[in-house]
Design an enzyme around this catalytic site. Structure first.
Site: not given
Length: 444
Positions: A150, A174, A76
């Site tokens: 996210s 997330s 990520k």
């Protein structure tokens, strides 16, 4: 090479010599080239670097002992990866390459994993959808729906079968929200189990790094490496447990979709049939939403310090501005109060099961162009369950339990436990996986 191999299977084949790291990475890069243009999971694909790093893994003298030997992974884009700018989903971020890896990335590489790319995030990882003015990341199960946020880019990459596992980070759900949206296993470890973010207070202690995977075995394997705790890779039978089932809405004005509620109840029933004791429970969600909202928004203000406000998205500017005001309401006593109330629930329970979401993934739109209030309302309405466990720093995981008949996207449950309960959560998740197996990736 089969596209169906798990991370554990790839590593086993590389260790035995049946598969080379280069072959594993080339196959992943081919899948990314084929599948990502319609999904927008990656912001950077490290094709040349990844192949060179795969060859270096093949030459390692300890190859036969590497837990993630040759496994292609995605990271990520909110933690440093050496040689690449840390984008964090924002045009305001620095364009300077990171001088080194985040400790979690370093641990994954030391274990033999190869980073094939960096995945998309919403600006500063603030939102429950993954989109920027440039890209909308889409759900492999239904491209009209979001992958969540996210860690939505990482979830899309795994759910579409581009990579078997990916790094995620979880400050308000997330990891678990994208796992629920995309039919994956995702675990947010408890406070201090895995190194958190560098140079910031990780949203007042709410944010943790963790894995996204298609199987419990892979999630446990990746978590064991991220935590530097090899014993977590071995998932034991849980034995008979006391399971609390809490399907009530965390917020008075948020209704839980009946299919999501039924998904949690049916998963609990399956576990009850396996010998566990079930009891309904009401969790002590904070009566004052500012307890969590102040940390979410105050964390944004901390992360935005030093960034040019003019380059931030309008929704983020408002979020940061409100966060600067609300930071004064952050009080550790609030967490101690909720923690004590949760411990009273767990006096009679070993784990708790809830729906992961209150409704199916919302539309995949350019939410970055919508107002702050629109984003706030949409995020809270569909994903109110996970943030309690971030507030207290307890471990929690998302596990698939079926498909929503209307959206065509997965249903999921959240399994949570007191501090130190990562192994217990994984054992319950593995039992559920055996009793009610799921499709590992979305249909092509």
């Amino acid at each position: 090479m089969s596209t169906d191999l798990t991370a554990a299977a790839i590593a086993a084949q590389v260790r035995s010599g049946a598969l080379t790291p280069r072959d594993a990475v080339q196959a992943a890069l081919a899948r990314i080239a084929e599948r990502d243009p319609g999904l927008g999971a990656f912001v950077t694909v490290r094709a040349e670097q990844a192949l060179a790093e795969a060859d270096a893994v093949a030459e390692r003298s300890d190859l036969a002992a590497l837990p993630l030997a040759g496994v292609p992974i995605a990271v990520k884009d909110n933690v440093p990866v050496a040689g690449h700018p840390l984008g964090n989903g924002s045009r305001a971020s620095s364009h300077e390459p990171s001088p080194g890896d985040h400790p979690v990335v370093a641990r994954l590489r030391a274990a033999g994993a190869v980073v094939v790319g960096l995945t998309a995030v919403p600006e500063l990882c603030l939102w429950g959808t993954t989109d920027t003015p440039d890209t909308v990341t889409r759900n492999p199960w239904n491209p009209g729906r979001t992958t969540g946020g996210s860690s939505g880019g990482s979830a899309a990459a795994v759910a579409a079968g581009m990579v078997p596992v990916a790094h995620g980070a979880d400050g308000m759900g997330s990891i678990r929200i994208p796992a629920a949206c995309c039919g994956l296993v995702g675990i947010k470890p408890g406070l201090g189990v895995v190194p958190a973010e560098l140079g910031v207070d990780s949203w007042f202690g709410m944010a943790e790094n963790g894995p996204l995977a298609t199987t419990v075995e892979d999630a446990a394997l990746m978590l064991s490496v991220m935590a530097d705790r090899p014993e977590l890779a071995t998932v034991a039978d849980p034995g008979p447990l006391r399971i609390a089932v809490a399907t009530g809405s965390p917020l008075p004005l948020v209704r839980v979709d009946p299919y999501w509620r039924a998904g949690a109840e049916s998963a609990a029933a399956v576990l009850g049939g396996a010998g566990h004791h079930l009891a309904t429970a009401r969790l002590p969600y904070p009566a004052n939403p500012l307890v969590i909202l102040a940390r979410w928004m105050g964390g944004a203000a901390t992360d935005a310090a030093g960034l040019d406000p003019a380059l931030l998205q309008p929704r983020t500017r408002r979020h940061v501005a409100v966060g600067r005001v609300l930071t004064r309401f952050v009080d550790p006593a609030q967490v101690r109060k909720v923690d004590a109330a949760l411990r009273r629930v767990f006096a009679d329970s070993d784990v708790v099961i809830t729906p992961t979401l209150a409704r199916s993934p919302i539309e995949a739109l350019r939410w970055s162009e919508k107002s702050w209030l629109s984003n706030l309302a949409a995020n809270i309405r569909y994903a109110p369950f996970p943030s309690l466990w971030n507030l207290v720093g307890w471990p929690a995981a998302g596990v698939p339990v079926g498909i929503h008949p209307e959206s065509g996207t997965p249903l999921g449950v959240q399994i949570a436990a007191p501090p130190g309960g990562e192994a217990l959560i994984l054992s319950v998740a593995a039992q559920l996986e055996r009793l009610r197996p799921w499709e590992r990736t979305a249909p092509s």
